[in-house]
Design a protein around this motif. Structure first.
Motif, PDB file in Angstrom:
ATOM      1  N   SER A  58       0.850  -1.199   0.000  1.00  0.00           N
ATOM      2  CA  SER A  58       0.000   0.000   0.000  1.00  0.00           C
ATOM      3  C   SER A  58       0.881   1.243   0.000  1.00  0.00           C
ATOM      4  N   GLY A  59       0.251   2.397  -0.161  1.00  0.00           N
ATOM      5  CA  GLY A  59       0.985   3.659  -0.068  1.00  0.00           C
ATOM      6  C   GLY A  59       1.480   3.899   1.350  1.00  0.00           C
ATOM      7  N   LEU A  60       0.645   3.561   2.319  1.00  0.00           N
ATOM      8  CA  LEU A  60       1.068   3.701   3.719  1.00  0.00           C
ATOM      9  C   LEU A  60       2.307   2.857   3.985  1.00  0.00           C
ATOM     10  N   TYR A  85      -3.565  13.654   3.614  1.00  0.00           N
ATOM     11  CA  TYR A  85      -4.293  12.485   4.081  1.00  0.00           C
ATOM     12  C   TYR A  85      -3.541  11.920   5.294  1.00  0.00           C
ATOM     13  N   ALA A  87      -2.519   9.215   6.272  1.00  0.00           N
ATOM     14  CA  ALA A  87      -1.508   8.165   6.091  1.00  0.00           C
ATOM     15  C   ALA A  87      -0.086   8.711   6.200  1.00  0.00           C
ATOM     16  N   VAL A 130       4.238  16.423   0.571  1.00  0.00           N
ATOM     17  CA  VAL A 130       3.174  15.689  -0.136  1.00  0.00           C
ATOM     18  C   VAL A 130       2.817  16.490  -1.381  1.00  0.00           C
ATOM     19  N   ASP A 156       5.921  12.057  -0.536  1.00  0.00           N
ATOM     20  CA  ASP A 156       4.643  11.344  -0.562  1.00  0.00           C
ATOM     21  C   ASP A 156       4.021  11.687  -1.914  1.00  0.00           C
ATOM     22  N   CYS A 158       1.764   9.864  -3.447  1.00  0.00           N
ATOM     23  CA  CYS A 158       0.588   8.988  -3.565  1.00  0.00           C
ATOM     24  C   CYS A 158      -0.525   9.601  -4.413  1.00  0.00           C
ATOM     25  N   GLN A 159      -0.455  10.928  -4.657  1.00  0.00           N
ATOM     26  CA  GLN A 159      -1.452  11.566  -5.518  1.00  0.00           C
ATOM     27  C   GLN A 159      -0.784  12.125  -6.774  1.00  0.00           C
ATOM     28  N   SER A 180       0.970   5.220  -4.046  1.00  0.00           N
ATOM     29  CA  SER A 180      -0.155   4.339  -3.703  1.00  0.00           C
ATOM     30  C   SER A 180      -0.877   3.956  -4.988  1.00  0.00           C
ATOM     31  N   LYS A 185      -6.767   6.224  -7.154  1.00  0.00           N
ATOM     32  CA  LYS A 185      -5.620   7.084  -7.502  1.00  0.00           C
ATOM     33  C   LYS A 185      -5.477   7.161  -9.028  1.00  0.00           C
TER      34      LYS A 185
HETATM   35  C1  LIG Z   1      -3.741   7.550  -0.699  1.00  0.00           C
HETATM   36  C2  LIG Z   1      -2.695   8.269   0.057  1.00  0.00           C
HETATM   37  C3  LIG Z   1      -1.831   7.607   0.948  1.00  0.00           C
HETATM   38  C4  LIG Z   1      -2.007   6.188   1.352  1.00  0.00           C
HETATM   39  O1  LIG Z   1      -2.055   5.251   0.354  1.00  0.00           O
HETATM   40  P1  LIG Z   1      -2.778   3.836   0.613  1.00  0.00           P
HETATM   41  O2  LIG Z   1      -2.402   3.035  -0.569  1.00  0.00           O
HETATM   42  O3  LIG Z   1      -4.241   4.090   0.726  1.00  0.00           O
HETATM   43  O4  LIG Z   1      -2.206   3.279   1.869  1.00  0.00           O
HETATM   44  C5  LIG Z   1      -0.818   8.346   1.537  1.00  0.00           C
HETATM   45  N1  LIG Z   1      -0.673   9.659   1.293  1.00  0.00           N
HETATM   46  C6  LIG Z   1      -1.496  10.331   0.472  1.00  0.00           C
HETATM   47  C7  LIG Z   1      -1.266  11.783   0.236  1.00  0.00           C
HETATM   48  C8  LIG Z   1      -2.543   9.667  -0.156  1.00  0.00           C
HETATM   49  O5  LIG Z   1      -3.377  10.348  -0.959  1.00  0.00           O
END
Ligand SMILES: *Cc1c(COP(=O)(O)O)cnc(C)c1O
Length: 367
Positions: A58-60, A85, A87, A130, A156, A158-159, A180, A185
């Motif tokens: 996962s992203g986390l 987020y 996480a 982020v 980060d 993830c986005q 993530s 996403k």
């Molecule tokens: C989605 C997200 C995460 C976590 O990703 P997961 O795959 O849901 O664990 C972390 N940081 C940001 C900014 C996110 O948008």
């Protein structure tokens, strides 16, 4: 009816390829760390221009394993934006370290680098900017501060799959980039998934061990690891989808431009400022208004789903009450939590759907 995100039309366009990729994994039975995982890791590295990609659960996990691999832990502090987020902060907490929040810029919503210096203490080890909503954080001043103070920068991202800053891909700007593949996403799997990008051979090696029970080779465990491997089936799906990512991100950028043209100057709406020299890939399309809740309700009545990212800033979450932050601590993030509204955004949105959204917004503001 305009959904906030609809994953089905995308599946329809790639159904044959994805179904075929899944059935190949099933027929080979190579479900854990099959060759599709390393193939996808390499393909993703071509997107980011990094040497290594390590697929995780996962992203986390991408974030927390990176921190663990850098031996961040109890007694350490890590700087994270207050507007993110949860996480991002949870990854820090999971190592035993303390997240130290920094307010964001009102115009871009990303971490305000001018506030980072004063958040640094003798215990600070890392900064996690982020790239929120898909727009890169202003990395050059952050990297400069980190360099001066001997800190590590972990992105980060993830986005931000496919976003870039001064022509360099997000995920290649810091020591490591964390992605993530949560289904919603910009590059989403059919379940959970994540990946770390880095040019650092040693860090990559440690991450490969950590994600797989800390093993060097089977039954030889050199560090205390976890089980967090990107699934082979998910990697096979992602490899197909990765080929379309640029096209999908372009569609998002077109939708964003259409929203911007139609909503600029309407009522009290403020639009996100676009950072120079950056490619925004619009994971989210966010507007701000003082009458956010009323507008959201109006849109809902017209069949338009919207989102709030995020209604409670991380430092005010109950989970973090023990850190002792108070309301008023991060006024920009707190204000944004009350004024931000995310409009429908996904590549397959139609012109008519966007027109329906903007005309409903304009109608509500009487313009
Ligand atoms: C989605 C997200 C995460 C976590 O990703 P997961 O795959 O849901 O664990 C972390 N940081 C940001 C900014 C996110 O948008």
């Amino acid at each position: 009816m305009v959904p906030f995100v609809d994953l089905r039309p995308q599946y329809e366009t790639i159904k044959q390829e994805v179904d075929e990729a899944i059935s190949q994994v099933v027929s080979r039975g190579n479900f854990v760390l099959g060759s599709e995982v390393s193939d996808f890791e390499q393909a993703f590295c071509r997107l980011t221009g990094t040497k290594h990609g390590i697929g995780v659960g996962s992203g986390l996990d991408a974030l927390r394993l990176t921190l663990a691999a850098l031996r961040v832990g109890a007694g350490d502090e890590v700087i994270v934006p207050a507007n993110t987020y949860i996480a991002t902060a949870l990854a820090v907490s999971s190592t035993g370290a303390r997240p130290v929040f920094v307010d964001c810029e009102p115009a871009t919503y990303n971490i305000d680098h001018s506030r980072i210096q004063s958040a640094i203490s003798a215990k600070t080890r890392a900064i996690i900017p982020v790239h929120l909503t898909g727009q890169p954080a202003d990395m050059n001043p952050i990297l400069e501060i980190a360099d001066q103070r001997g800190l590590t920068v972990i992105e980060d991202a993830c986005q931000a799959h496919g976003a870039s800053y001064h022509k360099q891909a997000c995920g290649s700007l810091g020591r490591a980039g964390c992605f993530s593949f949560y289904p919603g996403k910009n590059l989403g799997a059919f379940g959970d998934g994540g990946l770390i990008t880095t040019d650092d051979d040693e860090l990559a090696g440690r991450l490969r061990q950590l994600r797989n029970y800390g093993q060097r080779v089977k039954y030889e465990h050199v560090v205390i690891g976890v089980n967090s491997r990107l699934d082979t089936i998910q990697a096979a799906v992602l490899a197909v989808k990765l080929r379309y990512l640029d096209k999908w991100n372009e569609a998002r950028r077109r939708h964003a431009a259409q929203y911007r043209r139609a909503l600029e100057g309407v009522g009290d709406i403020r639009l996100q400022s676009l950072a120079p020299n950056s490619t925004h890939i619009y994971h989210l399309y966010v507007i701000e208004t003082e009458k956010r809740d009323e507008l959201q309700q109006h849109l809902n009545q017209h069949g338009i789903q919207t989102g709030i990212h995020y209604p409670i800033p991380v430092h005010l979450q109950e989970a973090y009450s023990a850190l002792g932050y108070r309301r008023g601590g991060f006024p920009v993030a707190e204000k944004l939590a009350k004024t931000m509204l995310s409009l429908p955004m996904f590549p397959e949105l139609s012109n008519d759907q966007i027109e329906h959204v903007v005309s409903s917004v304009r109608q509500w503001f009487g313009s």
